[in-house]
Design a protein around this motif. Structure first.
Motif, mmCIF file in Angstrom:
data_model
loop_
_atom_site.group_PDB
_atom_site.id
_atom_site.type_symbol
_atom_site.label_atom_id
_atom_site.label_comp_id
_atom_site.label_asym_id
_atom_site.label_seq_id
_atom_site.Cartn_x
_atom_site.Cartn_y
_atom_site.Cartn_z
ATOM 1 N N CYS A 126 -4.868 -5.240 8.077
ATOM 2 C CA CYS A 126 -4.457 -4.446 6.926
ATOM 3 C C CYS A 126 -4.940 -5.036 5.601
ATOM 4 C CB CYS A 126 -2.937 -4.366 6.892
ATOM 5 S SG CYS A 126 -2.298 -3.275 5.639
ATOM 6 N N CYS A 130 -2.998 1.163 2.203
ATOM 7 C CA CYS A 130 -2.566 2.124 3.212
ATOM 8 C C CYS A 130 -2.508 3.549 2.673
ATOM 9 C CB CYS A 130 -1.193 1.737 3.747
ATOM 10 S SG CYS A 130 -1.134 0.027 4.298
ATOM 11 N N THR B 13 -3.798 -2.659 -5.596
ATOM 12 C CA THR B 13 -5.018 -2.648 -4.793
ATOM 13 C C THR B 13 -5.455 -1.239 -4.410
ATOM 14 O OG1 THR B 13 -4.616 -4.836 -3.913
ATOM 15 C CG2 THR B 13 -6.051 -3.440 -2.631
ATOM 16 N N GLY B 14 -4.492 -0.390 -4.076
ATOM 17 C CA GLY B 14 -4.826 0.979 -3.675
ATOM 18 C C GLY B 14 -5.574 1.710 -4.771
ATOM 19 N N SER B 17 -9.005 0.300 -5.741
ATOM 20 C CA SER B 17 -10.116 0.698 -4.890
ATOM 21 C C SER B 17 -10.530 2.134 -5.138
ATOM 22 C CB SER B 17 -9.843 0.447 -3.414
ATOM 23 O OG SER B 17 -8.501 0.383 -3.134
ATOM 24 N N SER B 18 -9.690 2.917 -5.817
ATOM 25 C CA SER B 18 -10.196 4.223 -6.231
ATOM 26 C C SER B 18 -10.483 4.207 -7.738
ATOM 27 C CB SER B 18 -9.271 5.354 -5.808
ATOM 28 O OG SER B 18 -7.925 5.011 -5.947
ATOM 29 N N CYS B 51 1.201 5.800 -3.888
ATOM 30 C CA CYS B 51 -0.215 5.510 -3.667
ATOM 31 C C CYS B 51 -1.017 6.738 -3.256
ATOM 32 C CB CYS B 51 -0.361 4.443 -2.590
ATOM 33 S SG CYS B 51 0.589 2.973 -2.937
ATOM 34 N N GLU B 52 -0.339 7.661 -2.590
ATOM 35 C CA GLU B 52 -1.003 8.870 -2.120
ATOM 36 C C GLU B 52 -1.662 9.622 -3.281
ATOM 37 O OE1 GLU B 52 -0.795 9.760 1.171
ATOM 38 O OE2 GLU B 52 -2.120 11.453 0.814
ATOM 39 N N GLY B 200 0.131 -2.639 7.726
ATOM 40 C CA GLY B 200 0.838 -1.470 7.202
ATOM 41 C C GLY B 200 1.981 -1.813 6.281
ATOM 42 N N PHE B 202 2.928 -3.594 2.592
ATOM 43 C CA PHE B 202 2.315 -4.165 1.393
ATOM 44 C C PHE B 202 3.307 -4.286 0.252
ATOM 45 C CE2 PHE B 202 1.623 0.102 -0.487
ATOM 46 C CZ PHE B 202 1.641 0.880 0.647
ATOM 47 N N ARG B 205 2.804 -7.693 -1.585
ATOM 48 C CA ARG B 205 1.615 -7.638 -2.424
ATOM 49 C C ARG B 205 1.917 -6.907 -3.733
ATOM 50 N NH1 ARG B 205 -2.286 -3.446 -1.096
ATOM 51 N NH2 ARG B 205 -1.063 -2.556 -2.746
ATOM 52 N N TYR B 239 -5.447 -11.009 -0.182
ATOM 53 C CA TYR B 239 -4.902 -10.406 -1.405
ATOM 54 C C TYR B 239 -5.480 -11.081 -2.648
ATOM 55 C CZ TYR B 239 -1.130 -8.137 1.325
ATOM 56 O OH TYR B 239 -0.403 -7.377 2.192
ATOM 57 N N THR B 362 2.347 8.691 1.136
ATOM 58 C CA THR B 362 2.160 7.295 1.499
ATOM 59 C C THR B 362 2.481 6.476 0.273
ATOM 60 O OG1 THR B 362 0.351 7.953 2.885
ATOM 61 C CG2 THR B 362 0.525 5.630 2.411
#
Lengths: 159, 605
Positions: A126, A130, B13-14, B17-18, B51-52, B200, B202, B205, B239, B362
């Motif tokens: 992971c 997610c 982080t999510g 990355s976008s 995050c979604e 799965g 986080f 983090r 991380y 999510t």
């Protein structure tokens, strides 16, 4: 495999500097190995010997530690490291298919490096993104909401 | 100077990355060009949780919540919203639950049932600026402990709060501190376990990235309580953002004399250093973690002696998890009784969960203990996307088990989840729908533990491997009924005889699916079919009459097994098909089925 480890003077100097710094604190081995891995891209036996001598540890122990942790490698990795996340969130959203697509196209199994030293394919744990599952990374770039199709496109882009 | 507007961007982080970093740069550029740069403050925060919807941008003071923002949208936001005061309608988040547009993020149902204690500052402050943390009463709790309370009182408050360890075990934190404080050894250590290895999960983090100072402050409080002067944060190397922000925060705290010598003029010294993991799941186990810091292979050892007696380099050591520490300052700010009043009688406070898998929202959420699984999955999580049916929720990662529909109304706390055959774990919650094969899921988790087993004790090293062999055999279609019994007895044996928590819990995903989804196992071994259509040898993909002939599946098939013309029903050549499922994913109308009832007739011709 393909690429050779470059042990240059500059790189060695960096390693010695790191060891000097780390020797001042308790438990210097792990931080030193981490720096060695980032300087050389791997920790081959030659480097393990140098570290052993400096930190007064047996090479046997160092080798044991290097082979225990998945982030240390003895052989160099490819120019492009493709890591497909096989964390649970990604897995239940189909990341195995993405990994298989890469494996198929690159003719590599997870954990292998191509003969020309261009690609390393790996399955990773992971990465904590997610919300974007399934994900994969190419070097430092994270690709989210991926599909088999997208994996092929990205790969074609690098090639 | 006070700006008239604040624009907050998620720097978790999510969202990173976008491209939230590029979004920040673009804001900077666009605002400067318009001459508005001085009027607007740009803040990169920690994770907002949703995050979604990332990358997420929130504009204050009106709390407009923009979702899925791209670099190309920035100019419009600056011109319309910042300059003219008109929010950009098309980017405003829609509530995932009822699809209504919401004006400000307080109206989002995702946040309505949450109570944020550990995540109190995540998404609210700039984690790189200690002043913002201080403005939110940061380091006030440390000051109070050092100047008003004696170490024993600090421990007493912690015991009264009822806080239990959030890393999985649920051991009472105050009691742990008390053990460590009892030793007379002048050298003691505080360790923060930030080796969040559960796939799965986080939540740790998010805390480290969004509110690093809360962890530093709590570790100092703990150090004062037990008599330690050195702390270590053992963080996973996966991380990098968290590590960078932690080191930055430690530097700032030292500058402000909130770490180092003579903190708050109390004569108390405390400092913290970050140590990195190197990709070994077992290092989340406290004795393995300490071995790793000392520079050994990260292998657990027998307890007792417990770390509180003999820990890092042989000295008494207190190990707590990130989320546990994040709760600590609040206990001293608001008092133990305030904290105790939240949650259930035996599990006080809140718990952060990382919701992932087949779920609409999510993300990261924090709810009071005692909230039901149904509330978390359907009210906050927004239920299952694509009109699929809920099948199971997996909690506790590779150590936990699957919980089914009939137990969804159970209030979540440490003891209830264990009674259901699962566990709290660190708080990963993976939702599965009818398309997930439970045998395959069990195999997935076991594959993980086999890989991560350190190899020290035989039951875990050999036992889990034999279990995986059997599961692979079942998924291949070669399993027998006898295998199920072997699997069960082997699982119980591994559970009873392994050395550490990893082995003792590794069989849980298998045992709990065997218990709740036995009929699915039986279908694999007796009928030789995979009801969910996942195991390649036990399934077939067919195109049903729903097909609209759009050719999408044909284009996505990697082996050219699909034939057909536009607007005509397509056909899959089962001899060529490699059962990858790419077509099923590509189909816009859900016409491709791997359900046995659909393919049986076709296959038998």
């Amino acid at each position: 495999m393909g690429t050779k480890v470059l042990i240059t003077k500059e790189r060695l100097a960096k390693l010695y500097a790191a060891m000097e710094r780390n020797k001042l604190k308790p438990g210097p081995l792990m931080p030193t190995l981490q720096e060695a891995q980032s300087i050389f891209g791997c920790v081959p036996i030659e480097i393990q010997k140098i570290i052993g001598k400096e930190l007064h540890e047996s090479v046997a122990k160092i080798n044991g530690v290097v082979t225990f942790y998945s982030m240390f490698s003895i052989e160099p990795k490819g120019e492009n490291i493709i890591s497909v996340c096989l964390g649970t969130a990604c897995y239940v959203r189909g990341s195995q298919g993405v990994l298989d697509a890469f494996a198929d196209d690159l003719k590599l199994k997870a954990g292998e490096t191509s003969a020309d030293g261009k690609f390393t394919l790996q399955a990773t744990r992971c990465i904590g993104a997610c919300g974007l599952a399934p994900t994969f990374t190419v070097n430092e770039t994270v690709y989210g909401n991926t599909t088999v199709q997208k994996a092929r496109e990205v790969l074609a882009g690098i090639r | 100077m006070l700006e008239r507007m604040q624009i907050l961007m998620c720097g978790g982080t999510g969202c990173l990355s976008s491209h939230s970093k590029e979004i920040r740069t673009e804001f900077d550029k666009a605002l400067s060009e318009m001459g508005l740069r001085d009027e607007v403050q740009l803040v990169m925060t920690g994770c907002f949780g949703l995050c979604e919807k990332g990358p997420v941008v929130i504009v204050y003071p009106d709390e407009t919540f923009y979702s899925h923002v791209t670099v190309a949208d920035i100019h419009e936001i600056c011109e319309e919203h910042v300059l003219k005061g008109r929010p950009v309608e098309r980017l405003i988040v829609k509530d995932p639950v009822d699809k209504q547009k919401v004006k400000n993020f307080g109206e989002l149902k995702f946040y309505a049932k949450q109570k944020r204690i550990a995540l109190r500052n995540c998404g609210n402050i700039n984690p790189l600026d200690i002043n913002e943390y201080i403005a939110k009463d940061g380091y006030l709790a440390l000051g109070k402990c050092l100047t008003e309370l004696k170490p024993l009182e600090v421990i007493d408050w912690m015991k009264r709060s009822g806080l239990r360890g959030r890393g999985g075990g649920g051991f009472p934190t105050g009691q742990k501190w008390e053990f460590a404080s009892k030793s007379n050894d002048p050298v003691k250590y505080v360790i923060c376990n930030a080796d969040e290895g559960d796939p799965g999960a986080f939540m740790d983090r998010a805390v480290l990235e969004g509110d690093p100072h809360s962890v530093l402050e709590a570790m100092a409080i703990c150090g004062y309580a037990i008599g330690a002067h050195q702390g270590y944060i053992y963080c996973r190397a996966e991380y990098p953002v968290a590590v960078e922000r932690l080191n930055h925060a430690i530097g700032q705290a030292r500058e402000y004399s909130l770490l180092g010598k003579n903190i708050f003029n109390s004569g108390f010294d405390f400092d913290i250093e970050v140590r990195l993991g190197a990709g070994a799941f077992v290092c989340g186990e406290e004795t393995a973690l300490m071995a790793s810091i000392e520079g050994f292979r990260g292998m657990p050892r027998l307890k007792p002696p417990f770390p509180a007696v003999k820990g890092l380099w042989g000295h008494p050591t207190n190990v707590n998890n990130v989320e546990t520490f994040a709760n600590v300052p609040v206990v001293y700010l608001k008092g133990p009784d305030w904290f105790k009043a939240i949650g259930t009688a035996k599990s006080s406070g809140t718990k952060v969960f990382a919701l992932g898998g087949k779920i609409a929202n999510t993300g990261l959420l924090e709810v009071p203990m005692g909230t039901t699984l149904r509330e978390v999955i359907f009210d906050i999580g927004g239920g299952i996307p694509n009109k699929r049916k809920f099948k199971a929720v997996q909690t506790g990662g590779p150590s936990g088990g699957c919980i089914t529909e009939k137990s969804l109304d159970t209030p979540i706390d440490f003891d209830n989840l264990i009674a259901l055959g699962s566990m709290m774990g660190s708080g990963g919650m993976i939702v599965m729908d009818e398309d997930n094969c439970m045998v395959d899921v069990a195999r997935f988790y076991l594959d993980f533990t086999v890989d991560e087993s350190c190899g020290k004790c035989t039951p875990c090293r050999e036992g889990t491997r034999r279990m995986l062999d059997i599961l692979n055999k079942i998924c291949r279609g070669d399993g027998t009924l006898e295998d199920l019994d072997t699997l069960e007895s082997l699982g119980n044996m591994v559970k009873d005889t392994s050395l550490c928590g990893l082995g003792q819990t590794a069989p849980n995903p298998v045992l709990s699916t065997l218990k709740h989804f036995r009929e699915e196992y039986v279908a694999h071994v007796v009928d030789k079919i995979c009801p969910a259509g996942v195991c390649p040898n036990l399934t077939n993909f067919v195109i049903t009459d729903k097909c609209i002939g759009c050719t999408k599946c044909m284009k996505n098939c990697p082996v050219g097994a699909i034939s057909g013309t536009v607007k005509q029903k397509h056909k899959i050549d089962l001899d060529k098909c490699i059962r990858c499922g790419a077509c099923k994913k590509a189909c816009p109308v859900n016409a491709i089925s791997s359900k046995p009832e659909d393919w049986r007739a076709i296959v038998r011709g």
